[in-house]
Scaffold this motif. Structure first.
Motif, PDB file in Angstrom:
ATOM      1  N   PRO A 179       0.832  -1.212   0.000  1.00 21.23           N
ATOM      2  CA  PRO A 179       0.000   0.000   0.000  1.00 21.23           C
ATOM      3  C   PRO A 179       0.862   1.255   0.000  1.00 21.23           C
ATOM      4  O   PRO A 179       2.051   1.196   0.308  1.00 21.23           O
ATOM      5  N   SER A 180       0.234   2.382  -0.334  1.00 24.27           N
ATOM      6  CA  SER A 180       0.931   3.664  -0.216  1.00 24.27           C
ATOM      7  C   SER A 180       1.269   3.889   1.256  1.00 24.27           C
ATOM      8  O   SER A 180       0.643   3.307   2.147  1.00 24.27           O
ATOM      9  N   ALA A 181       2.256   4.735   1.503  1.00 20.02           N
ATOM     10  CA  ALA A 181       2.662   5.010   2.883  1.00 20.02           C
ATOM     11  C   ALA A 181       1.488   5.566   3.690  1.00 20.02           C
ATOM     12  O   ALA A 181       1.295   5.204   4.855  1.00 20.02           O
ATOM     13  N   ALA A 182       0.696   6.428   3.056  1.00 21.94           N
ATOM     14  CA  ALA A 182      -0.417   7.072   3.780  1.00 21.94           C
ATOM     15  C   ALA A 182      -1.507   6.062   4.138  1.00 21.94           C
ATOM     16  O   ALA A 182      -2.042   6.070   5.250  1.00 21.94           O
ATOM     17  N   ALA A 183      -1.835   5.168   3.200  1.00 19.25           N
ATOM     18  CA  ALA A 183      -2.874   4.165   3.464  1.00 19.25           C
ATOM     19  C   ALA A 183      -2.373   3.161   4.510  1.00 19.25           C
ATOM     20  O   ALA A 183      -3.115   2.769   5.422  1.00 19.25           O
ATOM     21  N   ARG A 184      -1.101   2.775   4.398  1.00 16.10           N
ATOM     22  CA  ARG A 184      -0.527   1.853   5.378  1.00 16.10           C
ATOM     23  C   ARG A 184      -0.566   2.454   6.776  1.00 16.10           C
ATOM     24  O   ARG A 184      -0.895   1.768   7.751  1.00 16.10           O
ATOM     25  N   GLU A 185      -0.253   3.742   6.861  1.00 12.77           N
ATOM     26  CA  GLU A 185      -0.246   4.428   8.154  1.00 12.77           C
ATOM     27  C   GLU A 185      -1.650   4.435   8.772  1.00 12.77           C
ATOM     28  O   GLU A 185      -1.815   4.256   9.982  1.00 12.77           O
ATOM     29  N   ARG A 186      -2.674   4.638   7.936  1.00 11.95           N
ATOM     30  CA  ARG A 186      -4.051   4.636   8.435  1.00 11.95           C
ATOM     31  C   ARG A 186      -4.431   3.262   8.996  1.00 11.95           C
ATOM     32  O   ARG A 186      -5.216   3.166   9.933  1.00 11.95           O
ATOM     33  N   PHE A 187      -3.881   2.189   8.393  1.00 12.55           N
ATOM     34  CA  PHE A 187      -4.182   0.841   8.881  1.00 12.55           C
ATOM     35  C   PHE A 187      -3.340   0.502  10.114  1.00 12.55           C
ATOM     36  O   PHE A 187      -3.854  -0.039  11.095  1.00 12.55           O
ATOM     37  N   ALA A 188      -2.049   0.834  10.072  1.00 10.35           N
ATOM     38  CA  ALA A 188      -1.118   0.382  11.109  1.00 10.35           C
ATOM     39  C   ALA A 188      -1.177   1.246  12.369  1.00 10.35           C
ATOM     40  O   ALA A 188      -0.962   0.748  13.461  1.00 10.35           O
ATOM     41  N   HIS A 189      -1.444   2.530  12.203  1.00 10.94           N
ATOM     42  CA  HIS A 189      -1.412   3.452  13.344  1.00 10.94           C
ATOM     43  C   HIS A 189      -2.672   4.301  13.451  1.00 10.94           C
ATOM     44  O   HIS A 189      -2.585   5.536  13.410  1.00 10.94           O
ATOM     45  N   PRO A 190      -3.836   3.667  13.572  1.00  6.62           N
ATOM     46  CA  PRO A 190      -5.034   4.493  13.807  1.00  6.62           C
ATOM     47  C   PRO A 190      -4.868   5.210  15.146  1.00  6.62           C
ATOM     48  O   PRO A 190      -4.200   4.690  16.043  1.00  6.62           O
ATOM     49  N   VAL A 191      -5.434   6.408  15.238  1.00  9.79           N
ATOM     50  CA  VAL A 191      -5.367   7.155  16.499  1.00  9.79           C
ATOM     51  C   VAL A 191      -6.797   7.379  16.985  1.00  9.79           C
ATOM     52  O   VAL A 191      -7.592   8.033  16.297  1.00  9.79           O
ATOM     53  N   ALA A 192      -7.138   6.769  18.112  1.00  4.44           N
ATOM     54  CA  ALA A 192      -8.496   6.905  18.660  1.00  4.44           C
ATOM     55  C   ALA A 192      -8.820   8.390  18.810  1.00  4.44           C
ATOM     56  O   ALA A 192      -8.011   9.154  19.338  1.00  4.44           O
TER      57      ALA A 192
END
Ligand SMILES: [Mg+2]
Length: 313
Positions: A179-192
């Motif tokens: 995935p793109s870095a941005a999409a991966r970040e949304r999956f790997a590091h969601p912030v409540a």
């Protein structure tokens, strides 16, 4: 010394190693049970969530510290949806022998996630088992918890953030791509969205739910609980730059918030919290049963049974 002293033995050595990662985030841990203080006038709000390898994540997609971060913020997201302040988390981990070497990284990821949410780790349990399983119990408090059942006819509907990133990451992985870095970040590091949830509660939110199963499904849950219909204009739903519209409506594990409220100043929200808030529709009478109606220009479709993620499908 920030933790109570423990006796000898391999198990306690392992727990001592965990506590060295948790540091001051787990100060006071080590008694038989945790004692939490709740401000006078607030109610205790508790929720539990579990992340199971091969069900909720695949080891080849994420690093162990990311798996742990994600598990904690997924659990905390339910407190955010109540407008609560987190007061403590309990961790219950099961590791198979071939995952024991991940323990340090899992502890480091959990500590980082707890630090980011400003919540203490107040206890935990460690077990051997067949499947890597990270259970997280979250406890918080609020004066006036916001339920998903309070939407009022005439309210507007809002959503935080931009949807579709986690789905974009999943699509890439399932296709054997990165995935793109941005999409991966949304999956790997969601912030409540804890600060956002409290802000919205203070701004008069009548109902809130976090988007874990997808906007279609979670809006449906809120409509059913509130006994109302929701008229959502699909074209207004904010889409993550790496996603497309149809995916943004169904993308799960977003951990963004869907809110109903009288008029909210979205620009003020964004200024104060650095997160976007978008008006996407309005609350109407149920007219023969709660439902969510998504209007797209040229295509008015009525979704009676919103489809999203179903854990048992
Ligand atoms: Mg939830």
């Amino acid at each position: 010394m920030t933790h109570l002293a423990m006796g000898d033995g391999a198990e306690f050595d392992r727990i001592r190693a965990l506590l060295s990662h948790f540091g001051t985030q787990a100060a006071g841990i080590g008694d038989d049970a945790a004692v939490l203080s709740i401000p006078t006038g607030e109610q205790l709000i508790a929720s539990v969530d579990v992340a199971v390898e091969a069900v909720h994540f695949r080891a080849e997609w994420l690093a162990p510290d990311e798996i742990a971060w994600r598990a904690m913020h997924a659990a905390l997201s339910d407190l955010a949806a109540m407008g609560a302040t987190p007061r403590g988390v309990l961790l219950s981990w099961t590791l198979p022998p071939d995952r024991l070497q991940w323990l340090d990284a899992i502890a480091a990821g959990s500590a980082a996630a707890a630090r980011a949410a400003e919540v203490p780790i107040v206890g935990g349990n460690l077990s051997r088992g067949d499947t890597l399983t990270l259970g997280t119990t979250v406890m918080g408090s609020a004066v006036h918890p916001v339920s998903r059942a309070g939407a009022q006819v005439g309210d507007r509907c809002y959503v935080t953030g931009r949807l579709g990133g986690p789905q974009a990451a999943l699509r890439a992985w399932l296709a054997g791509a990165q995935p793109s870095a941005a999409a991966r970040e949304r999956f790997a590091h969601p912030v409540a969205r804890l600060r956002e949830g409290r802000w919205l509660a203070g701004a008069g939110a009548t109902a809130m739910i976090d988007i874990s199963d997808g906007l279609l499904a979670d809006a449906g849950h809120l409509a059913a609980a509130s006994g109302v219909s929701l008229a959502i204009t699909s074209a207004l739903v904010p889409v993550h730059p790496d996603s497309v519209h149809a995916d943004a409506l169904r993308s799960g594990e977003e951990y963004e918030l869907f809110i109903t409220a009288p008029l909210i100043d979205c620009a003020q929200f964004e200024r104060e919290l650095g997160t976007t808030l978008t008006a996407v529709g309005e609350v109407r009478h149920a007219e023969g049963g709660p439902r969510v109606r998504f209007d797209t220009p040229g295509d008015v479709s009525r979704v009676d049974s919103p489809r999203g993620h179903d854990h048992f499908s």
